[in-house]
Design a protein around this motif. Structure first.
Motif, PDB file in Angstrom:
ATOM      1  N   GLN A 164      76.329  50.396  39.391  1.00 39.84           N
ATOM      2  CA  GLN A 164      77.741  50.047  39.183  1.00 39.84           C
ATOM      3  C   GLN A 164      78.407  49.734  40.514  1.00 39.84           C
ATOM      4  OE1 GLN A 164      80.946  51.837  39.599  1.00 39.84           O
ATOM      5  NE2 GLN A 164      80.111  53.559  40.761  1.00 39.84           N
ATOM      6  N   GLU A 165      78.011  50.438  41.583  1.00 39.61           N
ATOM      7  CA  GLU A 165      78.558  50.139  42.904  1.00 39.61           C
ATOM      8  C   GLU A 165      78.178  48.723  43.331  1.00 39.61           C
ATOM      9  OE1 GLU A 165      78.270  52.121  47.343  1.00 39.61           O
ATOM     10  OE2 GLU A 165      76.421  51.555  46.292  1.00 39.61           O
ATOM     11  N   PHE A 166      76.910  48.368  43.165  1.00 38.02           N
ATOM     12  CA  PHE A 166      76.429  47.049  43.591  1.00 38.02           C
ATOM     13  C   PHE A 166      77.107  45.944  42.786  1.00 38.02           C
ATOM     14  CE2 PHE A 166      73.615  43.427  43.894  1.00 38.02           C
ATOM     15  CZ  PHE A 166      73.142  43.473  45.199  1.00 38.02           C
ATOM     16  N   LEU A 167      77.139  46.096  41.482  1.00 36.07           N
ATOM     17  CA  LEU A 167      77.749  45.082  40.617  1.00 36.07           C
ATOM     18  C   LEU A 167      79.210  44.852  40.970  1.00 36.07           C
ATOM     19  CD1 LEU A 167      77.734  43.272  38.032  1.00 36.07           C
ATOM     20  CD2 LEU A 167      78.472  45.320  36.787  1.00 36.07           C
ATOM     21  N   LEU A 168      79.966  45.924  41.071  1.00 35.51           N
ATOM     22  CA  LEU A 168      81.399  45.794  41.287  1.00 35.51           C
ATOM     23  C   LEU A 168      81.719  45.307  42.694  1.00 35.51           C
ATOM     24  CD1 LEU A 168      82.555  49.009  39.403  1.00 35.51           C
ATOM     25  CD2 LEU A 168      82.778  46.644  38.625  1.00 35.51           C
ATOM     26  N   TRP A 169      81.076  45.895  43.687  1.00 34.52           N
ATOM     27  CA  TRP A 169      81.416  45.538  45.068  1.00 34.52           C
ATOM     28  C   TRP A 169      81.052  44.082  45.370  1.00 34.52           C
ATOM     29  CZ3 TRP A 169      82.190  50.170  48.516  1.00 34.52           C
ATOM     30  CH2 TRP A 169      82.911  49.831  49.672  1.00 34.52           C
ATOM     31  N   THR A 170      79.894  43.634  44.889  1.00 30.11           N
ATOM     32  CA  THR A 170      79.494  42.257  45.158  1.00 30.11           C
ATOM     33  C   THR A 170      80.333  41.257  44.372  1.00 30.11           C
ATOM     34  OG1 THR A 170      77.732  42.394  43.486  1.00 30.11           O
ATOM     35  CG2 THR A 170      77.116  42.803  45.794  1.00 30.11           C
ATOM     36  N   ASN A 171      81.118  41.733  43.430  1.00 31.10           N
ATOM     37  CA  ASN A 171      82.046  40.870  42.698  1.00 31.10           C
ATOM     38  C   ASN A 171      83.494  41.095  43.116  1.00 31.10           C
ATOM     39  OD1 ASN A 171      80.681  39.166  40.404  1.00 31.10           O
ATOM     40  ND2 ASN A 171      79.575  41.115  40.448  1.00 31.10           N
ATOM     41  N   GLY A 172      83.674  41.774  44.257  1.00 32.66           N
ATOM     42  CA  GLY A 172      85.016  41.941  44.804  1.00 32.66           C
ATOM     43  C   GLY A 172      85.887  42.907  44.040  1.00 32.66           C
ATOM     44  N   ARG A 173      85.270  43.856  43.329  1.00 34.09           N
ATOM     45  CA  ARG A 173      86.028  44.810  42.519  1.00 34.09           C
ATOM     46  C   ARG A 173      85.878  46.216  43.076  1.00 34.09           C
ATOM     47  NH1 ARG A 173      87.675  42.551  37.676  1.00 34.09           N
ATOM     48  NH2 ARG A 173      87.507  40.276  37.863  1.00 34.09           N
ATOM     49  N   TRP A 174      86.904  47.028  42.837  1.00 34.59           N
ATOM     50  CA  TRP A 174      86.852  48.423  43.258  1.00 34.59           C
ATOM     51  C   TRP A 174      85.820  49.194  42.455  1.00 34.59           C
ATOM     52  CZ3 TRP A 174      88.832  49.149  47.732  1.00 34.59           C
ATOM     53  CH2 TRP A 174      89.985  48.462  48.144  1.00 34.59           C
ATOM     54  N   VAL A 175      85.180  50.130  43.109  1.00 31.50           N
ATOM     55  CA  VAL A 175      84.130  50.950  42.514  1.00 31.50           C
ATOM     56  C   VAL A 175      84.759  52.219  41.932  1.00 31.50           C
ATOM     57  CG1 VAL A 175      81.999  52.219  43.052  1.00 31.50           C
ATOM     58  CG2 VAL A 175      82.478  50.017  44.146  1.00 31.50           C
ATOM     59  N   GLY A 176      84.059  52.845  40.992  1.00 30.21           N
ATOM     60  CA  GLY A 176      84.531  54.112  40.446  1.00 30.21           C
ATOM     61  C   GLY A 176      83.579  55.242  40.792  1.00 30.21           C
ATOM     62  N   SER A 177      84.029  56.462  40.586  1.00 25.96           N
ATOM     63  CA  SER A 177      83.169  57.634  40.695  1.00 25.96           C
ATOM     64  C   SER A 177      83.497  58.554  39.536  1.00 25.96           C
ATOM     65  CB  SER A 177      83.368  58.361  42.029  1.00 25.96           C
ATOM     66  OG  SER A 177      84.689  58.854  42.138  1.00 25.96           O
ATOM     67  N   SER A 178      82.482  59.281  39.071  1.00 31.17           N
ATOM     68  CA  SER A 178      82.645  60.170  37.926  1.00 31.17           C
ATOM     69  C   SER A 178      83.184  59.359  36.729  1.00 31.17           C
ATOM     70  CB  SER A 178      83.561  61.340  38.290  1.00 31.17           C
ATOM     71  OG  SER A 178      83.607  62.295  37.260  1.00 31.17           O
ATOM     72  N   LYS A 179      84.239  59.841  36.066  1.00 26.84           N
ATOM     73  CA  LYS A 179      84.759  59.141  34.889  1.00 26.84           C
ATOM     74  C   LYS A 179      85.293  57.758  35.227  1.00 26.84           C
ATOM     75  CE  LYS A 179      89.257  61.477  35.297  1.00 26.84           C
ATOM     76  NZ  LYS A 179      90.136  62.507  34.701  1.00 26.84           N
ATOM     77  N   TRP A 180      85.678  57.565  36.489  1.00 27.25           N
ATOM     78  CA  TRP A 180      86.201  56.268  36.894  1.00 27.25           C
ATOM     79  C   TRP A 180      85.111  55.212  36.993  1.00 27.25           C
ATOM     80  CZ3 TRP A 180      90.841  54.162  36.950  1.00 27.25           C
ATOM     81  CH2 TRP A 180      91.957  55.001  36.866  1.00 27.25           C
ATOM     82  N   SER A 181      83.844  55.600  36.999  1.00 21.44           N
ATOM     83  CA  SER A 181      82.770  54.612  37.030  1.00 21.44           C
ATOM     84  C   SER A 181      82.841  53.718  35.797  1.00 21.44           C
ATOM     85  CB  SER A 181      81.409  55.300  37.106  1.00 21.44           C
ATOM     86  OG  SER A 181      81.284  56.048  38.298  1.00 21.44           O
ATOM     87  N   TYR A 182      82.930  54.335  34.630  1.00 25.25           N
ATOM     88  CA  TYR A 182      83.017  53.555  33.390  1.00 25.25           C
ATOM     89  C   TYR A 182      84.339  52.795  33.312  1.00 25.25           C
ATOM     90  CZ  TYR A 182      83.116  52.427  28.406  1.00 25.25           C
ATOM     91  OH  TYR A 182      83.203  51.765  27.220  1.00 25.25           O
ATOM     92  N   ARG A 183      85.414  53.407  33.757  1.00 26.18           N
ATOM     93  CA  ARG A 183      86.707  52.721  33.734  1.00 26.18           C
ATOM     94  C   ARG A 183      86.688  51.483  34.623  1.00 26.18           C
ATOM     95  NH1 ARG A 183      90.784  57.983  34.160  1.00 26.18           N
ATOM     96  NH2 ARG A 183      90.177  58.934  32.160  1.00 26.18           N
TER      97      ARG A 183
END
Length: 242
Positions: A164-183
């Protein structure tokens, strides 16, 4: 016992204990309409009389409360460190927070927080992308190697975070942790978020990791796919002869 509403409780907290602060906000799940029976109140306080930021948790009027106290400059360090990690927790709280008290400081601070959120994370260098590809490849190799089931669980858990970190960061989006990962995934693409979660759900229910492997390859493919052969971290240099 009957409790006051979140906003009433936060207002009473500020009036009782922090009435001299320059600004205060109520943030978190209660202002997003996502509160659960165990939700607490997140209150961000700006008080220029304190020397250093601090965080404190306690019960007030029957509510669990977390306060995040900053002076009028210390919050900027937290804004920056959160953004450097790709998880802008403090900017998000300030941007979405409901004003409880304001003595003329919150408009500028909220604008600063919103600007950071809109900007997105600093793009990764190609070197960082390659490093992330390599470590995801390493995890996939461990998973495909069929280790002990309990070892697999930890590999899969780490893969979920790394992917999820790789997908979001390489698309210019903020990353989540814990419950925020899915959000964070839902905010990026709700359909892909469901595909992502179904892959891991299938593994936990059936021990079938095929969808996780396919998902990883789909995420890595636009950036060159898996990476092992030829990867190098750091430079190889010989000592100079004296």
């Amino acid at each position: 016992m009957d409790r006051l509403s979140p906003l009433e409780t936060a207002q009473k907290l500020i009036d009782t204990h922090y009435s001299n602060c320059q600004g205060a906000l109520l943030a978190g799940s209660v202002v997003r309409g996502e509160a659960t029976p165990s939700s607490d109140l997140d209150v961000v306080i700006f008080d220029d009389s304190i020397l250093a930021s601090y965080r404190r948790s306690f019960i007030f009027q029957g509510w669990p409360v977390e306060i995040f106290v900053h002076n009028l400059s210390s919050y900027q360090q937290y804004f920056q460190s959160d953004c450097d990690r790709g998880t802008p927790s403090m900017p998000r709280m300030v941007a979405e927070g409901v004003v409880i008290q304001d003595k003329g400081v919150l408009q500028a601070i909220k604008a600063e927080a919103k600007g950071l959120l809109e900007k997105g994370p600093t793009p990764w260098s190609q070197e960082t992308i390659n490093m992330k590809r390599y470590f995801i490849t390493d995890l996939l190799d461990d998973l495909i190697g069929r280790p002990d089931r309990f070892e697999q669980i930890f590999i899969v858990n780490t893969l979920a975070d790394r992917l999820q970190e790789f997908l979001l960061w390489t698309n210019g989006r903020w990353v989540g942790s814990s419950k925020w990962s899915y959000r964070a995934l839902k905010h990026y693409d709700k359909g892909f978020a469901n595909t992502f979660m179904n892959a891991f759900d299938q593994y936990y229910k059936t021990n079938d990791d095929s969808k996780i492997i396919d998902l990883a390859d789909t995420i890595l493919e636009p950036h060159g796919g898996r990476l092992f052969d030829g990867f190098q971290l750091g430079k190889t240099e010989k000592k100079r002869e004296r």
